[in-house]
Design a protein around this motif. Structure first.
Motif, PDB file in Angstrom:
ATOM      1  N   CYS A   1       4.230 -13.685  39.133  1.00 35.28           N
ATOM      2  CA  CYS A   1       4.941 -14.837  38.563  1.00 35.28           C
ATOM      3  C   CYS A   1       4.037 -15.586  37.585  1.00 35.28           C
ATOM      4  CB  CYS A   1       5.409 -15.762  39.671  1.00 35.28           C
ATOM      5  SG  CYS A   1       6.711 -15.025  40.653  1.00 35.28           S
ATOM      6  N   ASN A   2       2.743 -15.662  37.920  1.00 38.84           N
ATOM      7  CA  ASN A   2       1.815 -16.319  36.997  1.00 38.84           C
ATOM      8  C   ASN A   2       1.754 -15.588  35.663  1.00 38.84           C
ATOM      9  OD1 ASN A   2       1.183 -18.367  38.650  1.00 38.84           O
ATOM     10  ND2 ASN A   2      -0.823 -17.569  39.280  1.00 38.84           N
ATOM     11  N   LEU A   3       1.759 -14.259  35.745  1.00 35.50           N
ATOM     12  CA  LEU A   3       1.743 -13.483  34.503  1.00 35.50           C
ATOM     13  C   LEU A   3       2.952 -13.840  33.646  1.00 35.50           C
ATOM     14  CD1 LEU A   3       0.692  -9.863  35.516  1.00 35.50           C
ATOM     15  CD2 LEU A   3      -0.647 -11.626  34.407  1.00 35.50           C
ATOM     16  N   LEU A   4       4.095 -13.908  34.300  1.00 38.11           N
ATOM     17  CA  LEU A   4       5.309 -14.210  33.544  1.00 38.11           C
ATOM     18  C   LEU A   4       5.267 -15.621  32.980  1.00 38.11           C
ATOM     19  CD1 LEU A   4       7.987 -12.593  35.849  1.00 38.11           C
ATOM     20  CD2 LEU A   4       6.806 -11.625  33.902  1.00 38.11           C
ATOM     21  N   ARG A   5       4.614 -16.507  33.738  1.00 39.38           N
ATOM     22  CA  ARG A   5       4.533 -17.883  33.250  1.00 39.38           C
ATOM     23  C   ARG A   5       3.635 -17.971  32.023  1.00 39.38           C
ATOM     24  NH1 ARG A   5       3.942 -19.372  39.010  1.00 39.38           N
ATOM     25  NH2 ARG A   5       5.958 -20.188  39.654  1.00 39.38           N
ATOM     26  N   ARG A   6       2.530 -17.220  32.076  1.00 42.25           N
ATOM     27  CA  ARG A   6       1.591 -17.297  30.965  1.00 42.25           C
ATOM     28  C   ARG A   6       2.171 -16.696  29.705  1.00 42.25           C
ATOM     29  NH1 ARG A   6      -3.078 -14.771  34.252  1.00 42.25           N
ATOM     30  NH2 ARG A   6      -3.249 -16.449  35.770  1.00 42.25           N
ATOM     31  N   HIS A   7       2.996 -15.701  29.897  1.00 43.01           N
ATOM     32  CA  HIS A   7       3.499 -14.980  28.728  1.00 43.01           C
ATOM     33  C   HIS A   7       5.011 -15.077  28.697  1.00 43.01           C
ATOM     34  CE1 HIS A   7      -0.489 -13.235  28.106  1.00 43.01           C
ATOM     35  NE2 HIS A   7      -0.543 -13.226  29.418  1.00 43.01           N
ATOM     36  N   PRO A   8       5.494 -16.076  28.037  1.00 47.52           N
ATOM     37  CA  PRO A   8       6.957 -16.287  28.023  1.00 47.52           C
ATOM     38  C   PRO A   8       7.704 -15.079  27.470  1.00 47.52           C
ATOM     39  CG  PRO A   8       5.818 -18.186  27.141  1.00 47.52           C
ATOM     40  CD  PRO A   8       4.786 -17.127  27.316  1.00 47.52           C
ATOM     41  N   ALA A   9       6.998 -14.285  26.634  1.00 51.01           N
ATOM     42  CA  ALA A   9       7.677 -13.113  26.082  1.00 51.01           C
ATOM     43  C   ALA A   9       8.043 -12.121  27.175  1.00 51.01           C
ATOM     44  CB  ALA A   9       6.793 -12.448  25.038  1.00 51.01           C
ATOM     45  N   CYS A  10       7.343 -12.203  28.298  1.00 54.27           N
ATOM     46  CA  CYS A  10       7.605 -11.253  29.375  1.00 54.27           C
ATOM     47  C   CYS A  10       8.717 -11.718  30.297  1.00 54.27           C
ATOM     48  CB  CYS A  10       6.351 -11.036  30.199  1.00 54.27           C
ATOM     49  SG  CYS A  10       5.092 -10.186  29.283  1.00 54.27           S
ATOM     50  N   ARG A  11       9.256 -12.848  30.027  1.00 57.47           N
ATOM     51  CA  ARG A  11      10.252 -13.357  30.968  1.00 57.47           C
ATOM     52  C   ARG A  11      11.522 -12.521  30.968  1.00 57.47           C
ATOM     53  NH1 ARG A  11       9.456 -19.828  31.446  1.00 57.47           N
ATOM     54  NH2 ARG A  11       7.221 -19.659  31.809  1.00 57.47           N
ATOM     55  N   VAL A  12      11.664 -11.678  29.971  1.00 57.41           N
ATOM     56  CA  VAL A  12      12.833 -10.791  29.997  1.00 57.41           C
ATOM     57  C   VAL A  12      12.804  -9.907  31.228  1.00 57.41           C
ATOM     58  CG1 VAL A  12      13.290 -10.729  27.549  1.00 57.41           C
ATOM     59  CG2 VAL A  12      11.569  -9.208  28.519  1.00 57.41           C
ATOM     60  N   LEU A  13      11.649  -9.788  31.830  1.00 60.44           N
ATOM     61  CA  LEU A  13      11.561  -8.958  33.033  1.00 60.44           C
ATOM     62  C   LEU A  13      12.388  -9.547  34.168  1.00 60.44           C
ATOM     63  CD1 LEU A  13       7.840  -7.895  33.205  1.00 60.44           C
ATOM     64  CD2 LEU A  13       9.794  -6.540  32.560  1.00 60.44           C
ATOM     65  N   VAL A  14      12.522 -10.840  34.187  1.00 60.58           N
ATOM     66  CA  VAL A  14      13.327 -11.443  35.253  1.00 60.58           C
ATOM     67  C   VAL A  14      14.584 -12.096  34.723  1.00 60.58           C
ATOM     68  CG1 VAL A  14      11.438 -11.834  36.848  1.00 60.58           C
ATOM     69  CG2 VAL A  14      11.938 -13.545  35.122  1.00 60.58           C
ATOM     70  N   HIS A  15      14.693 -12.175  33.425  1.00 59.27           N
ATOM     71  CA  HIS A  15      15.870 -12.854  32.903  1.00 59.27           C
ATOM     72  C   HIS A  15      16.307 -12.150  31.622  1.00 59.27           C
ATOM     73  CE1 HIS A  15      18.710 -15.990  32.169  1.00 59.27           C
ATOM     74  NE2 HIS A  15      18.181 -16.262  31.002  1.00 59.27           N
ATOM     75  N   ARG A  16      17.311 -11.317  31.775  1.00 63.54           N
ATOM     76  CA  ARG A  16      17.802 -10.594  30.606  1.00 63.54           C
ATOM     77  C   ARG A  16      19.321 -10.744  30.589  1.00 63.54           C
ATOM     78  NH1 ARG A  16      15.163  -6.429  28.101  1.00 63.54           N
ATOM     79  NH2 ARG A  16      13.959  -5.951  29.958  1.00 63.54           N
ATOM     80  N   PRO A  17      19.765 -11.848  30.061  1.00 61.19           N
ATOM     81  CA  PRO A  17      21.210 -12.041  30.039  1.00 61.19           C
ATOM     82  C   PRO A  17      21.856 -11.080  29.047  1.00 61.19           C
ATOM     83  CG  PRO A  17      20.104 -13.846  28.920  1.00 61.19           C
ATOM     84  CD  PRO A  17      19.038 -12.971  29.471  1.00 61.19           C
ATOM     85  N   ARG A  18      23.026 -10.684  29.381  1.00 57.75           N
ATOM     86  CA  ARG A  18      23.815  -9.786  28.527  1.00 57.75           C
ATOM     87  C   ARG A  18      23.120  -8.446  28.297  1.00 57.75           C
ATOM     88  NH1 ARG A  18      24.439 -14.700  26.507  1.00 57.75           N
ATOM     89  NH2 ARG A  18      22.890 -14.454  24.861  1.00 57.75           N
ATOM     90  N   GLY A  19      22.264  -8.058  29.198  1.00 62.47           N
ATOM     91  CA  GLY A  19      21.634  -6.748  29.069  1.00 62.47           C
ATOM     92  C   GLY A  19      22.579  -5.679  29.579  1.00 62.47           C
ATOM     93  N   PRO A  20      22.453  -4.481  29.068  1.00 59.89           N
ATOM     94  CA  PRO A  20      23.342  -3.413  29.529  1.00 59.89           C
ATOM     95  C   PRO A  20      22.939  -2.914  30.916  1.00 59.89           C
ATOM     96  CG  PRO A  20      21.765  -2.550  27.975  1.00 59.89           C
ATOM     97  CD  PRO A  20      21.476  -4.014  28.087  1.00 59.89           C
ATOM     98  N   GLU A  21      23.906  -2.443  31.655  1.00 60.40           N
ATOM     99  CA  GLU A  21      23.586  -1.868  32.953  1.00 60.40           C
ATOM    100  C   GLU A  21      22.993  -0.484  32.724  1.00 60.40           C
ATOM    101  OE1 GLU A  21      26.532  -2.427  36.123  1.00 60.40           O
ATOM    102  OE2 GLU A  21      26.093  -0.350  36.593  1.00 60.40           O
TER     103      GLU A  21
END
Lengths: 517, 915
Positions: free
Chosen positions: A393-413
């Motif tokens: 979680c710290n990694l994701l916090r430091r690098h906002p670009a990586c937040r797609v790993l936990v939040h990808r709205p409208r992504g394809p299944e």
């Protein structure tokens, strides 16, 4: 010597002989009697003899009754026509020599008391010989140290056969003194080189002994601290002496370690060396970058050794401008399931946290690390999970670009996880296209705290990072204790389905697969 | 000069003494004390010397004076605003109306109508009575003291006052003269009648007991007591006449009243006496006549003999009739009702369990309902075991009827019944025939369902027991004493239990429980709580024996469950203690040796028992959560070094999976362990796609532990359940047996893998979790050395894995609520009560109220003082005017007399001249 009379009488007899030798040069032949006892089998007698020798030669050294200078062979002096005094001195010096040899042999004696006493006596001789040197100074005020004698001591300590760690720990007390340490380093380097050259297969015990001695050497931090000498010199300390300069000490230190590490060491020693590398070795080297070879080699070994080498490498990169190609790629390669189970987990994750703390790292790299750690977390025990989940979680916090790993709205299944776990290059792993489904799975973990930690990703991540420092050293036992101590406000809930037998109901797995008979 | 009213006279010469103004009555008339006390400012304050000081002094107590003046309560007060309202038609010209401009709803108006003229007159009157008097007496030093007892004390009723006065008088008489008088001439009276006379009247009827006379009080009396204090005003109107001219004091009135009522009472009494006399006379006459009239035997005497003695039948009928009847709620419930109740209970418990499993109450406040089962038991109610057994069967679509018939037959003596069930014996001497029959039936039924023997161990055992001869068991039972002291230490319990058969041990434990039921004595609870701990310890000892006595443990588990239900707190403490011990031991070995070893069977059994006693699906549970950590440690820290270790590890896996069977939680360690077992069951050849996790090592002595050493053994292998005895197997197995065990282990492992696949199939990362397993299974299949059955198992597990759908829905965070903007709308406060200050605490309100009151009182006092001064000034002015007028009159008189004299003199002179 008649043993019948018992050790007391023997001691008294030795005392009498000693008195006689010291009182009168005519009685000098009694020295042979004393030396003969040194060859005895009985440890008690040996100890008595060692004590006697210690007093005898100590007194003789102080009186200056030993020959000074290059020692001529005994026969030539005896046959020659020099004066009786000179003959006596040369003869006595020879006795002293044989006594020292015998004492060095005694360092390998099975009885620890004897060893300890022999070591003490030898070191006393070293001290006295330093104060009353047995060789002529090359120039006025030159530095003299009984190197030969001391080398014999170090040789004796670095035994090939047995583990001398106890005796070495005794010896370490002398290492407090700067001159002893300096010469010990030199002697150890010599001995290591000699032994390694002489034997194709160096026994493990020797390496262990060497390591014990080497790891006990710790240099002072500042130049001014180099003033504590074991050998009391008549003259003032001179700047010309090498032994007074910390730089020289460092050189010796570096020589010693490099000389040691260039040999092929057993794996356990690698680990030991790497554990103390960043604290005890690297700061004292004259040229730390010389360690690069060793560290890169260790880093390539893999497994725990790589993890440990990381620390030293980090110091070199951080403080000594080491360019290490593919550092992150190798770090990425280090991540495998065993990383959560090794002893050095806390250190590794502390360092990994440091390495990944830069906000200038590319997003794909951080995403790859996060994804890899999440994948590994699927096999981790709870104590590691409690640490690694906040880490991710710290990694994701430091690098906002990586937040797609936990939040990808409208992504394809997707049909499969785009992340490739077998890819060695983080850039090729396609981690950024993936999501951290592993964390979602871990939300169903059986331990409530783990599932809580994994559920953090359900909400938008908070801005401040969670400190993982207190979690690094967490053990399962601590978790257990914490769970036990936790207060439960209400009545303890009970199972409402009554028990019927040890194996439970019919549907239970235990009843299916086990029988009591 | 003093006037004596009653009692002694006290002369108070000089000004030094400050007399109580209440006692001052300068005119010699008695003024009503109430008016005096109210009007005067400070009763007991130093008497003012001058007019100026009078006002100042009064100031101090003005608040009180005004307070009482503002709310006239005394009956003598003239009607003010309130009195005006009370009176039907006040003078309309005196009424002043404060017209309101706007009507405000809910506002209380107090001064809308007033009678200024009336109230002014009243005020003036009051001042005349008090202030003026004081003013007039300002230079007087003589006082008039009224020392009659209680004259001005309104708290004593008139009657009592008289009594006390009389008593005082008597006392005085007695003290003075009759010290030696032996009560000869004194006559005791009651209500003015001589007691001696009363004693003579043998049948006196108290007037109060007369029902007709009682309720009606005379109108006068009622008016006097309850007439709202209007008495003085009503009197004149009622009694017009010569007396009406002089208003009578209240005291007189009351005395009159008393006298009247007494007289009335006396008259009534006399009347009643007359009536009584007449009745007696009538009776006498009647009896004389009666004897003449009838001859038949008087009924009253014959009646008692008439009554028939109740015979046995009647008595029985009565007894039955009067016997305590069963309450309606206690009636036997029908099967449907029972079933429904059980269903209800189950549903409730299940809902509770699910709530705890989801942990939804974690963030809610602590006002959770107490756990039901714990509640049920804390009241010391007998644990209804049948109830529970019933529900368990229902759980597994079992025969409810059987249990209910059992339930139905369990009439009064449940304990006996239960004991019988437990032992599976019938005791002819102490239980009814029908009971034993029903038991027999039960047992028969249970015997009939022979296809599931292990599912109902108790019943089948019972059935078997009935099948066997009774005599042996009778003898065994006879040997056991019926009561046991509760064990004080584990050794006690051990000495009680060792050397006995399984059934006897159970019997002993049961009897200990029954002898020390908490409802029987005070200390029993603690004893049974200890018993739980000792039993647990005993179980541990049994498990560590070689071979472990698992059958006893199997039975003792039921007892442990019962005790745990009774004492959840202490039981959980015991289990936690045991678990802590086990973990400490393991931690110790890790520190000492660097690695742990699988613990003995006892720890595994403790863990299993913990899972049976407590709900394992809870998100957090004080016992279960540590147990889970313990299980996880066993799987991660203990390397599998031998075949028993493998069996133990698989048992731990089974226990672990049973723990999470309801909550379906994910256990990474378990997957790792199964992977390791699969690995050591195949010949080592490093394959891609999986990495072993400690405690397993890819290479080493134990890395091919479960590989079958002989192909022939694989052919003869039959799939069987693993025996727990193998977990502690110290006896060497033959190579064939070992190979069979290996294959069995592998079979169990594969079954567990399958179970995991089903359990975790829904997890989003399922395929990542099972990737290593799949790789290894494929390797196993490729090897092809396994028996057919195992290969089938492998294949089906693989197929199950493949069958799980691969759907990866991208993760999306829950949308957090946007932070609301700050709004500046006014805050609306609900006005709950008009006229009250809103929005402050109670203390603040009280403070404000007091401040307000004080200010009002202060203003009132100032106003009062001002008015007093005005009044006094007016009085002084009028005095001066009077004096001046008098002087003028006198001067005029003088002048006139002088003029007259002059005139006379002149007339005489003129006469003289005329002469």
């Amino acid at each position: 010597m008649e043993r019948v009379r018992g050790p007391r009488n023997a001691r008294r007899a030795l005392g009498r002989l000693l008195e006689a030798v010291l009182a009168n040069r005519a009685e000098a032949n009694a020295v042979f009697d004393i030396l003969a006892v040194l060859q005895s089998e009985d440890p008690e007698e040996i100890q008595d003899a060692v004590r006697a020798c210690s007093r005898l030669f100590g007194a003789l050294l102080e009186r200056g009754e030993l020959f000074v200078g290059q020692l001529p062979p005994e026969e030539t002096v005896m046959a020659g026509s020099q004066g009786a005094t000179r003959k006596y001195k040369v003869w006595m010096r020879h006795r002293y020599q044989s006594c020292c040899n015998r004492l060095a042999e005694l360092l390998a004696h099975p009885s620890f008391q004897v060893k300890e006493l022999a070591l003490g006596t030898l070191m006393k001789f070293v001290q006295l010989e330093g104060a009353h040197p047995l060789e002529k100074p090359k120039w006025e005020g030159s530095y003299l140290f009984p190197r030969q004698l001391f080398k014999a001591v170090v040789d004796g300590l670095l035994s090939l056969e047995e583990d001398c760690s106890l005796l070495l720990s005794q010896f370490c007390e002398y290492l407090e003194h700067d001159d002893v340490r300096y010469h010990a380093m030199q002697a150890a380097a010599d001995t290591t080189a000699r032994v390694a050259n002489a034997h194709p297969e160096v026994p493990l015990a020797f390496w262990n002994n060497v390591f014990t001695l080497l790891s006990a050497v710790s240099l002072p931090r500042q130049e001014s601290d180099v003033a504590n000498f074991y050998v009391k010199h008549a003259a003032e300390l001179s700047d010309k002496w090498k032994v007074t300069h910390l730089k020289e000490h460092r050189k010796a230190f570096q020589l010693m370690w490099l000389g040691f590490l260039k040999h092929k060491l057993p794996l356990s020693l690698y680990k030991k060396v790497l554990v103390i590398m960043h604290e005890s070795i690297l700061p004292h080297l004259a040229q730390p970058s010389l360690m690069i070879d060793f560290l890169t080699r260790a880093y390539d070994v893999g497994g725990a050794i790589s993890l440990l080498a990381l620390n030293g490498l980090f110091i070199l990169i951080h403080e000594h401008n080491l360019e290490y190609p593919d550092f992150y790629r190798k770090l990425y390669g280090l991540l495998d399931p065993s990383v959560f189970h090794v002893k050095y987990r806390a250190r590794f994750f502390h360092l990994a946290d440091l390495f990944l703390s830069s906000s200038h790292l590319p997003a794909y790299l951080v995403a790859a690390f996060a994804k890899r750690l999440a994948r590994l977390a699927l096999t981790a025990p709870p104590e590691a999970l409690l640490m690694v989940l906040p880490f991710i979680c710290n990694l994701l916090r430091r690098h906002p670009a990586c937040r797609v790993l936990v939040h990808r709205p409208r992504g394809p299944e997707l049909d499969a996880d785009p992340y490739d776990p077998d890819e060695e290059d983080p850039a090729q792993s396609r981690a950024l296209e993936s999501s951290l489904w592993e964390l979602q799975a871990l939300q169903r973990h059986y331990h409530p705290e783990v599932s809580k930690a994994a559920s953090v990703i359900n909400q938008a991540l908070s801005v401040p990072e969670a400190s993982i420092a207190p979690l690094l050293e967490l053990t399962a036992f601590e978790i257990f204790e914490r769970d036990l101590k936790k207060k439960w406000p209400e009545a303890v809930p009970l199972e409402f389905v009554p028990a019927q037998g040890l194996l439970g109901r019919r549907g239970d797995l235990c009843a299916q697969h086990f029988t009591l008979s | 000069m003093c006037l004596l009213v009653t009692g002694s006279v006290i002369a108070t010469p000089g000004r030094g003494r400050l007399p109580d103004p209440r006692h001052v009555s300068p005119e010699g008339t008695r003024s009503p004390p109430a008016v005096l006390g109210r009007g005067l400012a400070s009763s007991g304050s130093p008497r003012p010397c001058g007019v100026e000081r009078l006002g100042v002094r009064r100031e101090l107590a003005m608040g009180k004076a005004r307070a009482s003046g503002a709310r006239p309560k005394a009956p003598g007060a003239p009607a003010g605003a309130r009195g005006g309202r009370a009176r039907p038609n006040p003078n309309p010209f005196e009424v002043k109306v404060n017209r309101q401009k706007f009507q405000v709803l809910g506002r209380k108006t107090r001064h809308d109508v007033g009678l200024p003229g009336v109230s002014r007159a009243r005020a003036i009157q009051k001042r005349t009575q008090t202030l003026l008097k004081e003013y007039k007496e300002r230079d007087k030093s003589n006082v008039f003291i009224d020392k009659r007892f209680g004259e001005y004390n309104s708290s004593i009723s008139a009657e009592e006052k008289m009594m006390r006065r009389f008593a005082l008088e008597q006392q005085r008489h007695h003290e003075k003269r009759n010290i030696y008088n032996l009560n000869e001439d004194e006559e005791l009276t009651h209500y003015g009648q001589s007691l001696a006379d009363i004693e003579k009247l043998n049948d006196i009827v108290d007037s109060d007991s007369d029902p007709e006379e009682r309720g009606t009080l005379s109108a006068e009396l009622t008016a006097a007591h309850f007439g709202g204090g209007e008495l003085p005003h009503q009197r004149p109107s009622q009694q017009p006449g010569p007396e009406a001219e002089r208003p009578r004091s209240r005291k007189e009135l009351i005395e009159e009243l008393i006298a009247k009522s007494k007289q009335e009472k006396r008259e009534r009494q006399a009347q009643r006496e007359d009536a009584l006399e007449l009745t007696e006379k009538l009776d006498r006459d009647w009896r004389e006549i009666q004897s003449l009239l009838a001859r038949r035997p008087p009924q009253a005497q014959s009646r008692p003999q008439d009554k028939p003695q109740p015979d046995a039948y009647d008595r029985a009928v009565r007894e039955l009739g009067f016997e305590m009847k069963a309450q309606p709620s206690d009636r036997m419930k029908t099967e449907e009702e029972l079933a429904r109740e059980e269903q209800e209970r189950l549903r409730r418990l299940e809902a509770e369990r699910v709530r705890r499993m989801l942990g939804t109450d974690e963030d809610q406040d602590s006002k959770r309902p107490a756990h039901m089962s714990a509640d049920d038991l804390n009241d010391g109610f007998v644990l209804d075991k049948d109830d529970r057994r019933l529900l368990s069967y229902e759980d597994g679509k079992m025969n409810v009827q059987e249990e209910q018939s059992r339930e139905a037959s369990d009439g009064g003596n449940e304990e006996e019944e239960e004991e019988e069930e437990e032992e599976g014996e019938e005791d002819a001497e102490d239980s009814g025939g029908s009971d034993s029959h029903s038991d027999l039936e039960c047992d028969m039924e249970s015997e009939e369902e022979g296809e599931r023997p292990e599912q109902e161990p108790r019943q089948t055992r019972g059935g078997r027991a009935t099948g066997r001869g009774q005599d042996a068991r009778g003898a065994a039972r006879a040997e056991l004493p019926y009561t046991f002291a509760a064990p004080e230490s584990p050794e006690d319990l051990k000495s009680l239990l060792t050397g006995k058969s399984v059934e006897e041990q159970l019997l002993v434990v049961e009897r200990i429980q029954k002898c020390h039921h908490p409802s029987l004595a005070v200390g029993n609870k603690a004893k049974l709580e200890k018993l739980f701990g000792f039993l647990l310890e005993y179980v541990g000892e049994l498990a560590t024996e070689d071979p472990p006595d698992l059958s006893v443990i199997d039975k003792l588990v039921v007892q442990l469950y019962g005790l745990c239900q009774m004492f959840p707190e202490s039981a959980s403490e015991c289990v936690r203690f045991v678990l802590r011990d086990a973990m400490h031991e393991m931690e110790g070995t890790i520190e000492a040796k660097g690695r742990a070893t699988f613990p003995g069977l006892d720890v595994l059994i403790y863990l299993k028992i913990a899972g049976m006693l407590f709900p394992t699906s809870d998100l957090w549970h004080p016992v279960v959560t540590p147990a889970l950590v313990c299980l996880s440690q066993l799987l991660t820290k203990c390397p599998v070094l031998s075949l028993p270790d493998a069996v133990k590890g698989l048992f731990v896996c089974c226990v672990f999976l049973d723990y999470v069977s309801l909550s379906q939680r994910f256990i990474p360690e378990l997957v790792n362990f199964l992977l390791g077992i699969l690995y050591i069951a195949a010949p080592n050849q490093p394959g891609p796609g999986y990495t072993l996790v400690p405690p397993f090592r890819p290479r080493g002595k134990h890395s091919e532990l479960l590989v079958v050493s002989d192909e022939g053994d694989a052919a003869t292998w039959q799939r069987r359940s693993l025996s727990l005895h193998w977990a502690s197997a110290r006896h060497p197995q033959t190579e064939t047996e070992a190979n069979h065990t290996r294959l069995s282990c592998l079979a169990v492992c594969l079954a567990l893998v399958k179970r995991c696949v089903h359990m975790y199939g829904a997890l989003p990362a399922f395929h990542d979790i099972t990737r290593p397993l799949r790789a290894l299974l494929a390797q196993h299949l490729a090897g092809g050395r396994h028996p057919r059955e195992l290969q089938e198992l492998c294949r089906s597990a693989l197929a199950d894995m493949e069958a799980q759908e691969r759907r990866y829905q991208p993760l999306v965070c829950e949308r957090s609520k946007p932070v609301p903007l700050k709004l500046f709308t006014p805050r609306l406060v609900k006005v709950l009560e008009f006229g009250r200050k809103q929005g402050s605490t109670k203390e603040e309100q009280e403070r404000k109220r007091l401040i307000h009151k004080h200010r009002r009182e202060f203003k009132g006092a100032v106003r009062e003082i001002r008015k007093d001064n005005q009044f006094l000034a007016r009085m002084q002015l009028s005095e001066i005017m009077e004096r001046d007028a008098e002087r003028k009159r006198k001067v005029k008189q003088l002048f006139s007399s002088l003029a007259e004299q002059e005139g006379e003199w002149k007339a005489l002179k003129r006469k003289k001249f005329k002469k």
